[in-house]
Scaffold this active site. Structure first.
Site, PDB file in Angstrom:
ATOM      1  N   CYS A 115       0.811  -1.224   0.000  1.00 23.19           N
ATOM      2  CA  CYS A 115       0.000   0.000   0.000  1.00 23.19           C
ATOM      3  C   CYS A 115       0.844   1.274   0.000  1.00 23.19           C
ATOM      4  CB  CYS A 115      -0.959  -0.001   1.181  1.00 23.19           C
ATOM      5  SG  CYS A 115      -2.152  -1.334   1.088  1.00 23.19           S
ATOM      6  N   HIS A 251      -3.133   7.501   2.030  1.00 21.54           N
ATOM      7  CA  HIS A 251      -3.549   6.187   1.532  1.00 21.54           C
ATOM      8  C   HIS A 251      -4.946   5.900   2.075  1.00 21.54           C
ATOM      9  CE1 HIS A 251      -3.913   2.056   0.615  1.00 21.54           C
ATOM     10  NE2 HIS A 251      -3.714   1.634   1.856  1.00 21.54           N
ATOM     11  N   ASN A 281     -10.017   0.096  -0.529  1.00 22.60           N
ATOM     12  CA  ASN A 281      -8.552   0.168  -0.454  1.00 22.60           C
ATOM     13  C   ASN A 281      -7.988  -0.395  -1.757  1.00 22.60           C
ATOM     14  OD1 ASN A 281      -5.846  -0.170   0.027  1.00 22.60           O
ATOM     15  ND2 ASN A 281      -6.085  -1.085   2.058  1.00 22.60           N
TER      16      ASN A 281
HETATM   17  O1  UT7 Z   1      -3.689  -0.711   3.510  1.00 21.75           O
HETATM   18  C1  UT7 Z   1      -3.114  -0.975   4.748  1.00 21.75           C
HETATM   19  C2  UT7 Z   1      -3.552  -2.269   5.272  1.00 21.75           C
HETATM   20  N1  UT7 Z   1      -4.828  -2.410   5.834  1.00 21.75           N
HETATM   21  C3  UT7 Z   1      -5.372  -1.633   6.798  1.00 21.75           C
HETATM   22  O2  UT7 Z   1      -4.999  -0.546   7.084  1.00 21.75           O
HETATM   23  C4  UT7 Z   1      -6.494  -2.252   7.558  1.00 21.75           C
HETATM   24  C5  UT7 Z   1      -6.304  -2.041   9.023  1.00 21.75           C
HETATM   25  N2  UT7 Z   1      -7.353  -2.654   9.811  1.00 21.75           N
HETATM   26  C6  UT7 Z   1      -8.654  -2.270   9.763  1.00 21.75           C
HETATM   27  O3  UT7 Z   1      -9.008  -1.405   8.988  1.00 21.75           O
HETATM   28  C7  UT7 Z   1      -9.628  -2.894  10.731  1.00 21.75           C
HETATM   29  O4  UT7 Z   1      -8.921  -3.665  11.691  1.00 21.75           O
HETATM   30  C8  UT7 Z   1     -10.679  -3.773  10.035  1.00 21.75           C
HETATM   31  C9  UT7 Z   1     -11.628  -2.901   9.231  1.00 21.75           C
HETATM   32  C10 UT7 Z   1     -10.020  -4.788   9.135  1.00 21.75           C
HETATM   33  C11 UT7 Z   1     -11.507  -4.519  11.083  1.00 21.75           C
HETATM   34  O5  UT7 Z   1     -12.089  -3.597  11.996  1.00 21.75           O
HETATM   35  P1  UT7 Z   1     -11.965  -3.856  13.557  1.00 21.75           P
HETATM   36  O6  UT7 Z   1     -12.739  -2.805  14.215  1.00 21.75           O
HETATM   37  O7  UT7 Z   1     -10.496  -3.969  13.880  1.00 21.75           O
HETATM   38  O8  UT7 Z   1     -12.701  -5.243  13.727  1.00 21.75           O
HETATM   39  P2  UT7 Z   1     -12.131  -6.626  14.258  1.00 21.75           P
HETATM   40  O9  UT7 Z   1     -11.197  -7.241  13.306  1.00 21.75           O
HETATM   41  O10 UT7 Z   1     -11.681  -6.411  15.668  1.00 21.75           O
HETATM   42  O11 UT7 Z   1     -13.453  -7.487  14.265  1.00 21.75           O
HETATM   43  C12 UT7 Z   1     -14.591  -7.153  15.088  1.00 21.75           C
HETATM   44  C13 UT7 Z   1     -15.679  -8.151  14.848  1.00 21.75           C
HETATM   45  C14 UT7 Z   1     -15.222  -9.587  14.930  1.00 21.75           C
HETATM   46  O12 UT7 Z   1     -16.235 -10.340  15.541  1.00 21.75           O
HETATM   47  P3  UT7 Z   1     -16.115 -10.750  17.096  1.00 21.75           P
HETATM   48  O13 UT7 Z   1     -14.847 -11.520  17.207  1.00 21.75           O
HETATM   49  O14 UT7 Z   1     -16.084  -9.432  17.835  1.00 21.75           O
HETATM   50  O15 UT7 Z   1     -17.359 -11.557  17.299  1.00 21.75           O
HETATM   51  C15 UT7 Z   1     -15.106 -10.001  13.478  1.00 21.75           C
HETATM   52  O16 UT7 Z   1     -15.297 -11.391  13.312  1.00 21.75           O
HETATM   53  O17 UT7 Z   1     -16.225  -7.979  13.527  1.00 21.75           O
HETATM   54  C16 UT7 Z   1     -16.237  -9.239  12.849  1.00 21.75           C
HETATM   55  N3  UT7 Z   1     -16.047  -9.003  11.432  1.00 21.75           N
HETATM   56  C17 UT7 Z   1     -17.062  -8.716  10.597  1.00 21.75           C
HETATM   57  N4  UT7 Z   1     -18.366  -8.619  10.793  1.00 21.75           N
HETATM   58  C18 UT7 Z   1     -19.135  -8.295   9.735  1.00 21.75           C
HETATM   59  C19 UT7 Z   1     -14.880  -8.968  10.734  1.00 21.75           C
HETATM   60  N5  UT7 Z   1     -15.128  -8.692   9.448  1.00 21.75           N
HETATM   61  C20 UT7 Z   1     -16.460  -8.520   9.340  1.00 21.75           C
HETATM   62  C21 UT7 Z   1     -17.315  -8.209   8.269  1.00 21.75           C
HETATM   63  N6  UT7 Z   1     -18.631  -8.104   8.515  1.00 21.75           N
HETATM   64  N7  UT7 Z   1     -16.847  -7.992   7.018  1.00 21.75           N
END
Ligand code: UT7
Length: 324
Positions: A115, A251, A281
């Protein structure tokens, strides 16, 4: 006093025609528009058509940047393409674009910093132009991340999109104080974090292409600190500040990361260019895509001071300040 700087002559971008909304994804994996918008700010993304390759996206963006610059392909003697989704393992996709544009002079190569790739590519082209080695460069970010996504993994497949953007840089003698061009750039890598965001395949390991794997929460945890550190480096090197920049073009990974970074740096919300809602992204393509949007809608004007920043797999992270 006059110095040689890499001045932006033009910008262009290209998005594949197919638009995929959050609702479309919710019919394929266990997710919802509400979750995606709340956690990322993404509403829709473009996905390349079958047979449409990274070189196709990059070439279209390059042609549009050349048209914007009022230049012909033959005016270019360097192509640096930032991509993690090349058409083939080799030759470089930049070589394919070079051939398709009919350019037979100079050099063309790919650069891979995920990225952060566009800022790494801009910095690399800038260094080559300032030495006098080349005269005019196409710096392209082009990606087809849809091809490396695991479409059954809701934690990643909702985040990414395809697209390309490009700028034309030209080596020009400008006034050292207040002159246009790339003022400073700062590149960082820390490979200890490489297993937090990676593709589980490759020619030397599995002989397969593989799929993107990410510990999203871990990436998020590091993102704002790394982004703000490398921007502080750009401010320190140039004497510029959150007050003197006109536009912040980060980004586009996640709206929450963009907002938190701007807030920590005390960059006014009105200076932040955000396209993640419409593009998702697009990795190395996200910054030039956003630059093109903000240039074409009249926000970025000649002589504006533009701050670029990116962070991604590796980890890599980078910043650049450009007087447009
Ligand atoms: O380009 C550079 C690289 N990438 C990034 O910069 C991405 C960096 N990370 C992020 O943007 C965030 O961490 C995410 C958007 C990927 C995830 O957001 P989060 O607030 O960190 O959520 P999480 O991974 O802690 O997940 C929270 C919950 C989980 O459920 P439980 O364990 O709390 O029951 C996940 O299983 O959300 C669940 N979950 C979803 N639910 C609905 C994960 N993906 C999804 C989804 N839809 N697509």
């Amino acid at each position: 006093m006059s110095v040689i700087r890499s001045v932006v002559r033009g910008v262009g971008s290209y998005l594949p025609a197919t638009l995929v909304t959050n609702a479309d994804l919710a019919s394929r994996v266990d997710t919802s528009d509400e979750w995606i918008v709340q956690r990322t700010g993404i509403r829709e993304r473009h996905i390349a058509a079958e047979g449409e390759m990274t070189s196709d996206l990059g070439r279209e963006a390059a042609l549009r940047a050349l048209a914007d610059a009022g230049l012909e392909p033959g005016d270019i003697d360097l192509i640096v393409l930032a991509t993690s989704t090349p058409d083939q393992t080799f030759p470089a996709t930049a070589a394919t674009i070079q051939a398709q544009l009919g350019i037979t002079q100079g050099a063309a190569f790919d650069l891979q910093a995920v990225c952060s790739g566009f800022v790494f590519a801009l910095s690399t082209a800038d260094a080559h132009l300032r030495t006098g080695m080349f005269k005019r460069a196409l710096v392209i970010g082009a990606e087809t991340f849809s091809r490396i996504l695991d479409w059954t993994d809701r934690g990643t497949c909702v985040l990414f999109g395809d697209g390309a953007g490009a700028v034309v840089l030209e080596a020009v003698a400008v006034d050292a104080a207040g002159g246009r061009g790339v003022l400073t750039s700062h590149l960082r890598t820390d490979g200890r974090h490489r297993s937090k965001l990676f593709v589980d395949g490759g020619p030397s390991s599995t002989q397969t292409v593989g799929h993107l794997r990410m510990e999203g929460r871990e990436v998020f945890r590091h993102a704002v600190g790394m982004i703000t550190d490398v921007i502080e480096d750009a401010f320190a090197a140039s004497g510029e500040s959150a007050e003197t920049i006109d536009w912040f073009v980060p980004h586009q990974a996640n709206r929450r990361i963009i907002d938190a970074s701007a807030q920590k740096l005390q960059i006014a919300p009105g200076k932040v260019v955000t396209t993640v809602d419409r593009h998702g992204n697009t990795s190395a393509a996200s910054i030039p895509l956003a630059l093109d949007v903000a240039r074409k809608d009249g926000r970025i004007k000649d002589d504006d001071l533009v701050l670029l920043e990116a962070m991604g797999g590796g980890f890599t992270w980078a910043s650049a300040l450009v007087r447009w």
